[in-house]
Design a protein around this motif. Structure first.
Motif, PDB file in Angstrom:
ATOM      1  N   GLY A  33       1.088   3.699   1.994  1.00  0.00           N
ATOM      2  CA  GLY A  33       1.674   4.028   3.279  1.00  0.00           C
ATOM      3  C   GLY A  33       2.613   2.952   3.796  1.00  0.00           C
ATOM      4  O   GLY A  33       3.313   3.155   4.797  1.00  0.00           O
ATOM      5  N   SER A  41       1.690   0.060   5.094  1.00  0.00           N
ATOM      6  CA  SER A  41       1.159  -0.726   6.204  1.00  0.00           C
ATOM      7  C   SER A  41       0.526  -2.042   5.753  1.00  0.00           C
ATOM      8  O   SER A  41       0.334  -2.954   6.564  1.00  0.00           O
ATOM      9  CB  SER A  41       0.121   0.085   6.974  1.00  0.00           C
ATOM     10  OG  SER A  41      -0.959   0.427   6.118  1.00  0.00           O
ATOM     11  N   SER A  42       0.186  -2.148   4.469  1.00  0.00           N
ATOM     12  CA  SER A  42      -0.460  -3.357   3.961  1.00  0.00           C
ATOM     13  C   SER A  42       0.366  -3.962   2.841  1.00  0.00           C
ATOM     14  O   SER A  42       0.816  -3.251   1.943  1.00  0.00           O
ATOM     15  CB  SER A  42      -1.869  -3.031   3.444  1.00  0.00           C
ATOM     16  OG  SER A  42      -2.503  -4.179   2.932  1.00  0.00           O
ATOM     17  N   THR A  43       0.586  -5.265   2.925  1.00  0.00           N
ATOM     18  CA  THR A  43       1.354  -5.971   1.899  1.00  0.00           C
ATOM     19  C   THR A  43       0.637  -7.263   1.504  1.00  0.00           C
ATOM     20  O   THR A  43      -0.209  -7.771   2.241  1.00  0.00           O
ATOM     21  CB  THR A  43       2.776  -6.313   2.365  1.00  0.00           C
ATOM     22  OG1 THR A  43       2.690  -7.127   3.543  1.00  0.00           O
ATOM     23  CG2 THR A  43       3.583  -5.065   2.672  1.00  0.00           C
ATOM     24  N   SER A  49       0.833  -1.190   0.000  1.00  0.00           N
ATOM     25  CA  SER A  49       0.000   0.000   0.000  1.00  0.00           C
ATOM     26  C   SER A  49       0.873   1.247   0.000  1.00  0.00           C
ATOM     27  O   SER A  49       2.064   1.199   0.316  1.00  0.00           O
ATOM     28  CB  SER A  49      -0.914   0.002   1.221  1.00  0.00           C
ATOM     29  OG  SER A  49      -0.141   0.014   2.413  1.00  0.00           O
ATOM     30  N   SER A 107       8.983  -3.472   0.337  1.00  0.00           N
ATOM     31  CA  SER A 107       8.996  -2.288   1.186  1.00  0.00           C
ATOM     32  C   SER A 107       9.089  -1.056   0.289  1.00  0.00           C
ATOM     33  O   SER A 107       9.258  -1.174  -0.927  1.00  0.00           O
ATOM     34  CB  SER A 107      10.174  -2.328   2.166  1.00  0.00           C
ATOM     35  OG  SER A 107      11.409  -2.341   1.462  1.00  0.00           O
TER      36      SER A 107
END
Length: 124
Positions: A54, A56-58, A52, A71
């Motif tokens: 930001g 925070s979501s992968t 995502s 990352s």
């Protein structure tokens, strides 16, 4: 326009590691979900990982879970793919892409801008 340039590919022995980078040319990258895909000779392009905007979501393909890590550094407009415990079946051209739907998902149809790819070759 969003230009994407991958780097970091190369030849590595099985069990080794590589880190791929994908540099974006504009600040629009900062608010975009991004993904990595790969394509081996004679095979269709397949999803590898996504992140995502930001961070925070992968999401990961089952075949790379536990070995690859996606990352990003928004200050550098760059997405990374750390690849550990590489296997010969990981050999492919790796592409980064931007998700136009604002989703962290595996559907290549949801990605609009693609890089030119970087070759990863894993020898046995």
């Amino acid at each position: 326009q969003v230009g994407l340039v991958e780097s970091g590919g190369g030849l590595v022995q099985a069990g080794g590691s590589l880190r791929l980078s994908c540099a974006a040319s504009t600040r629009t990258f900062t608010y975009s979900d991004m993904g990595w895909f790969r394509q081996a000779p004679g095979k269709e392009r397949e999803f590898v990982a996504a992140i995502s905007w930001g961070g925070s979501s992968t999401a990961y393909a089952e075949s790379v879970k536990g070995r690859f890590t996606i990352s990003r550094d928004n200050a550098k407009n760059t997405v990374y793919l750390q690849m550990n415990s590489l296997k010969p079946e990981d050999t492919a051209v790796y592409y980064c892409a931007r998700n136009r739907r604002g989703r962290v998902n595996s559907d290549p149809g949801d990605y609009d801008y693609w890089g030119q790819g970087t070759q990863v070759t894993v020898s046995s």
